[in-house]
Design a protein around this motif. Structure first.
Motif, PDB file in Angstrom:
ATOM      1  N   LEU A  22       0.829  -1.205   0.000  1.00 30.08           N
ATOM      2  CA  LEU A  22       0.000   0.000   0.000  1.00 30.08           C
ATOM      3  C   LEU A  22       0.868   1.262   0.000  1.00 30.08           C
ATOM      4  O   LEU A  22       1.965   1.292   0.563  1.00 30.08           O
ATOM      5  N   SER A  23       0.340   2.299  -0.613  1.00 26.24           N
ATOM      6  CA  SER A  23       1.121   3.500  -0.927  1.00 26.24           C
ATOM      7  C   SER A  23       1.155   4.514   0.210  1.00 26.24           C
ATOM      8  O   SER A  23       1.171   5.726  -0.028  1.00 26.24           O
ATOM      9  N   THR A  24       1.172   4.044   1.432  1.00 28.67           N
ATOM     10  CA  THR A  24       1.286   4.956   2.569  1.00 28.67           C
ATOM     11  C   THR A  24       2.744   5.376   2.747  1.00 28.67           C
ATOM     12  O   THR A  24       3.658   4.649   2.363  1.00 28.67           O
ATOM     13  N   GLN A  25       2.943   6.525   3.370  1.00 31.85           N
ATOM     14  CA  GLN A  25       4.310   6.990   3.609  1.00 31.85           C
ATOM     15  C   GLN A  25       4.925   6.340   4.842  1.00 31.85           C
ATOM     16  O   GLN A  25       6.150   6.296   4.974  1.00 31.85           O
ATOM     17  N   SER A  26       4.091   5.832   5.727  1.00 36.94           N
ATOM     18  CA  SER A  26       4.592   5.169   6.930  1.00 36.94           C
ATOM     19  C   SER A  26       4.032   3.758   7.011  1.00 36.94           C
ATOM     20  O   SER A  26       3.098   3.397   6.296  1.00 36.94           O
ATOM     21  N   LYS A  27       4.578   2.974   7.897  1.00 37.50           N
ATOM     22  CA  LYS A  27       4.238   1.561   7.989  1.00 37.50           C
ATOM     23  C   LYS A  27       2.872   1.346   8.637  1.00 37.50           C
ATOM     24  O   LYS A  27       2.260   2.279   9.148  1.00 37.50           O
ATOM     25  N   ILE A  28       2.418   0.110   8.587  1.00 39.65           N
ATOM     26  CA  ILE A  28       1.039  -0.157   8.980  1.00 39.65           C
ATOM     27  C   ILE A  28       0.814   0.007  10.482  1.00 39.65           C
ATOM     28  O   ILE A  28      -0.274   0.411  10.900  1.00 39.65           O
ATOM     29  N   PHE A  29       1.838  -0.251  11.291  1.00 36.70           N
ATOM     30  CA  PHE A  29       1.659  -0.142  12.738  1.00 36.70           C
ATOM     31  C   PHE A  29       2.688   0.775  13.412  1.00 36.70           C
ATOM     32  O   PHE A  29       2.804   0.788  14.627  1.00 36.70           O
ATOM     33  N   SER A  30       3.458   1.510  12.596  1.00 31.22           N
ATOM     34  CA  SER A  30       4.456   2.430  13.160  1.00 31.22           C
ATOM     35  C   SER A  30       4.610   3.635  12.251  1.00 31.22           C
ATOM     36  O   SER A  30       4.083   3.661  11.136  1.00 31.22           O
ATOM     37  N   GLY A  31       5.374   4.615  12.728  1.00 32.35           N
ATOM     38  CA  GLY A  31       5.603   5.825  11.939  1.00 32.35           C
ATOM     39  C   GLY A  31       6.837   5.762  11.073  1.00 32.35           C
ATOM     40  O   GLY A  31       7.206   6.764  10.438  1.00 32.35           O
ATOM     41  N   ALA A  32       7.511   4.611  10.986  1.00 31.23           N
ATOM     42  CA  ALA A  32       8.722   4.485  10.174  1.00 31.23           C
ATOM     43  C   ALA A  32       8.396   4.609   8.690  1.00 31.23           C
ATOM     44  O   ALA A  32       7.313   4.242   8.237  1.00 31.23           O
ATOM     45  N   SER A  33       9.348   5.098   7.921  1.00 34.77           N
ATOM     46  CA  SER A  33       9.153   5.341   6.493  1.00 34.77           C
ATOM     47  C   SER A  33       9.063   4.036   5.702  1.00 34.77           C
ATOM     48  O   SER A  33       9.707   3.037   6.036  1.00 34.77           O
ATOM     49  N   THR A  34       8.278   4.079   4.623  1.00 35.05           N
ATOM     50  CA  THR A  34       8.177   2.939   3.707  1.00 35.05           C
ATOM     51  C   THR A  34       8.963   3.170   2.423  1.00 35.05           C
ATOM     52  O   THR A  34       8.863   2.375   1.482  1.00 35.05           O
ATOM     53  N   ALA A  35       9.737   4.255   2.328  1.00 35.28           N
ATOM     54  CA  ALA A  35      10.463   4.580   1.098  1.00 35.28           C
ATOM     55  C   ALA A  35      11.393   3.436   0.708  1.00 35.28           C
ATOM     56  O   ALA A  35      12.035   2.813   1.554  1.00 35.28           O
ATOM     57  N   PHE A  36      11.467   3.181  -0.593  1.00 34.10           N
ATOM     58  CA  PHE A  36      12.282   2.078  -1.108  1.00 34.10           C
ATOM     59  C   PHE A  36      13.721   2.542  -1.340  1.00 34.10           C
ATOM     60  O   PHE A  36      13.965   3.668  -1.744  1.00 34.10           O
ATOM     61  N   GLY A  37      14.667   1.651  -1.092  1.00 34.12           N
ATOM     62  CA  GLY A  37      16.045   1.910  -1.476  1.00 34.12           C
ATOM     63  C   GLY A  37      16.955   2.473  -0.416  1.00 34.12           C
ATOM     64  O   GLY A  37      18.107   2.815  -0.705  1.00 34.12           O
ATOM     65  N   ALA A  38      16.493   2.617   0.827  1.00 30.07           N
ATOM     66  CA  ALA A  38      17.337   3.157   1.884  1.00 30.07           C
ATOM     67  C   ALA A  38      18.405   2.137   2.288  1.00 30.07           C
ATOM     68  O   ALA A  38      18.305   0.942   1.986  1.00 30.07           O
ATOM     69  N   GLU A  39      19.428   2.611   2.954  1.00 26.86           N
ATOM     70  CA  GLU A  39      20.451   1.715   3.472  1.00 26.86           C
ATOM     71  C   GLU A  39      19.810   0.688   4.408  1.00 26.86           C
ATOM     72  O   GLU A  39      18.866   1.008   5.134  1.00 26.86           O
ATOM     73  N   PRO A  40      20.295  -0.557   4.385  1.00 23.34           N
ATOM     74  CA  PRO A  40      19.681  -1.610   5.214  1.00 23.34           C
ATOM     75  C   PRO A  40      19.551  -1.205   6.679  1.00 23.34           C
ATOM     76  O   PRO A  40      20.454  -0.590   7.254  1.00 23.34           O
ATOM     77  N   ASN A  41      18.394  -1.515   7.229  1.00 23.60           N
ATOM     78  CA  ASN A  41      18.110  -1.353   8.665  1.00 23.60           C
ATOM     79  C   ASN A  41      18.162   0.098   9.143  1.00 23.60           C
ATOM     80  O   ASN A  41      18.425   0.358  10.308  1.00 23.60           O
ATOM     81  N   THR A  42      17.875   1.038   8.234  1.00 27.20           N
ATOM     82  CA  THR A  42      17.811   2.448   8.637  1.00 27.20           C
ATOM     83  C   THR A  42      16.369   2.936   8.755  1.00 27.20           C
ATOM     84  O   THR A  42      16.141   4.077   9.157  1.00 27.20           O
ATOM     85  N   GLN A  43      15.390   2.091   8.372  1.00 27.66           N
ATOM     86  CA  GLN A  43      13.986   2.483   8.433  1.00 27.66           C
ATOM     87  C   GLN A  43      13.168   1.467   9.226  1.00 27.66           C
ATOM     88  O   GLN A  43      12.058   1.105   8.838  1.00 27.66           O
ATOM     89  N   ALA A  44      13.741   1.019  10.316  1.00 28.13           N
ATOM     90  CA  ALA A  44      13.049   0.078  11.193  1.00 28.13           C
ATOM     91  C   ALA A  44      13.102   0.629  12.611  1.00 28.13           C
ATOM     92  O   ALA A  44      14.174   0.759  13.203  1.00 28.13           O
TER      93      ALA A  44
END
Length: 490
Positions: A22-44
């Motif tokens: 789904l095209s949300t900017q944040s995750k389903i149960f948190s405010g972390a970003s869903t943007a693709f292509g970030a460095e590993p483990n920087t958006q968790a």
């Protein structure tokens, strides 16, 4: 079912599970970003990592996208749905369970329509439910990160918690062709609705095909699930291989075991990943950290009011207002960009059928050859409309129009009339000059004249060809036919 769909005397049965990110900017149960292509483990964040004391909070935007999908497919939107814990243990699943929906999904029922070889079809949906995505296991090659030469695996949890809508069909599909056309139609719909970007290479739209075979009239066979197919070409190849493999196993006296398999695009084969779990293996139970999801009628109405005109409704309008056949109208609504291009061209030239023909023909061929979308077409709707206008008013022939199109596609010129003039492509519309050419051709081809008068229609076509050749292709074909028949007394 028709006999033509049987494979070596077996009926193919296919059900689909599609994960649409789904095209949300944040995750389903948190405010972390869903943007693709970030460095590993920087958006968790803590919730995604399942750190002690962290609690999930439902993303309203994800729910609204599920509602939007449910409305588009004519489904029931559950007034109350439940989130459950689906328990299994993978390295990329931090909590040791996935938050999903089981007994009471948010979207129930519905159907998706599509065309196969110009014939309309429909697949019934069982459900569409919200859930979180897992992380991603990354397997490096031998010696790449380990001085001892060992293979190394890593875990990237950026994707963990990304909102998914899992869309499940009834086992209504009977061939790989039907499966692909359904997947294309579903892809079109979720992108059209703006609920998913549809990027298959990035994993935003992933298809799982449940495939089994049976003799006609027999109970369903044992299914094997082909996981994570991320292209329509691979979807066809994987299903076709799996069907042949299952038939060969049965013919050799072997029993098909329920399993999860992967498709290897290099070998073109499926291979077993694990035996397939059933629902009881996952030990589903309601998630105690999430209350029931309540969706009232007023929320549904707000989402409905914000929805775009759906592809099916727009296609129906093109049929009624423009007189397009059902198949053409469906092709003009395979994406919002194509629909917008079509409408702009029709408004400029008033020739809906010809615009559709060019979009399905020459324009589609060039776009496919260069693997580009219509948004980047070098030929604009205005240019295509001008080109069609010059065909309609007799300025150029269809063959000449294709030559003009090639020049426009190259970007070497912008004005249709300028290209026609520069290339010398205007049709001969001077009846006096045309009659002179016809008289010369008739005098030089007396045998063909006699054969036509004796009832041989092919002789007439030969004379038409000679006239067109003598005019260097500039004669108007319709005028040639009329004037030639008049001369021959036909």
């Amino acid at each position: 079912m028709t006999a033509s769909l049987l494979v070596r005397g077996y009926e193919v049965v296919i059900g689909f599970e599609t994960h649409a990110q789904l095209s949300t900017q944040s995750k389903i149960f948190s405010g972390a970003s869903t943007a693709f292509g970030a460095e590993p483990n920087t958006q968790a964040c803590a919730v995604d990592l399942a750190l002690p004391g962290s609690l999930p909070v439902m993303n309203r935007g994800a729910v609204e996208r599920a509602i939007r999908f449910g409305l588009a497919v004519g489904a029931t939107i559950a007034p109350m749905s439940i989130f459950a814990r689906k328990n299994y243990f993978y390295p990329d699943l931090p909590k040791g369970y996935q938050i999903s929906q089981y007994e009471t999904p948010v979207v129930q029922g519905g159907a998706v329509g599509f065309f196969v070889d110009g014939e309309p079809m429909k697949v019934n949906l069982t459900r569409a439910h919200l859930e979180e995505d897992a992380g991603k296991s990354i397997h490096e090659g031998l010696g790449s990160n380990d001085r001892l030469g060992h293979a190394v695996s890593g875990i990237d949890l950026n994707r963990a918690g990304t909102p998914l809508l899992e869309i499940v069909t009834e086992p209504d599909l009977r061939s790989s062709r039907q499966a692909v056309e359904y997947a294309r139609a579903l892809h079109t719909l979720v992108v059209w609705l703006g609920i998913c970007d549809g990027n298959m290479q990035e994993g935003s739209f992933r298809c799982d095909a449940n495939v089994s075979v049976r003799r006609p009239g027999q109970p369903y066979g044992t299914r094997r699930e082909i996981k994570n197919l991320n292209s329509f070409r691979h979807l066809t190849q994987a299903i076709d291989y799996e069907v042949q493999w299952q038939i060969e196993q049965i013919e050799d006296g072997h029993e098909i075991r329920q399993a999860t398999v992967l498709f290897d695009p290099d070998s073109g084969e499926t291979r077993m990943m694990r035996t397939k779990e059933d629902a009881h293996d996952y030990r589903y139970f309601p998630d105690p950290d999430l209350p029931p999801l309540l969706i009232g009628p007023e929320w549904i109405e707000r989402v409905k009011a914000d929805m775009p005109e759906l592809p099916g409704a727009l296609a129906a309008r093109f049929q009624s207002e423009h007189g397009l056949p059902a198949y053409d109208a469906a092709m003009m609504t395979t994406s919002r960009a194509i629909a917008a291009f079509y409408q702009a061209a029709v408004e400029a030239c008033g020739q809906p059928k010809l615009v559709a023909n060019w979009l399905m023909g020459e324009l589609s061929r060039r776009l496919n050859a260069e693997d580009r979308g219509i948004e980047t077409s070098p030929v604009s709707p205005t240019q295509l409309a001008a080109l069609i206008g010059r065909i309609v008013d007799g300025t150029i022939s269809n063959n000449a129009a294709r030559q003009v199109f090639e020049v426009l596609w190259s970007g070497a010129a912008q004005e249709v009339d300028a290209v026609i003039e520069a290339q010398g492509l205007k049709q001969m519309n001077d009846t006096g000059a045309l009659d002179a050419i016809i008289d010369t051709v008739l005098a030089a081809n007396q045998k063909s004249v006699d054969e036509f008068r004796a009832g041989k229609e092919k002789a007439f076509n030969a004379l038409v060809g000679q006239v067109m050749k003598a005019s260097k292709g500039k004669a108007n074909p319709a005028q040639v036919n009329d004037r030639l028949k008049s001369r021959l007394g036909g």
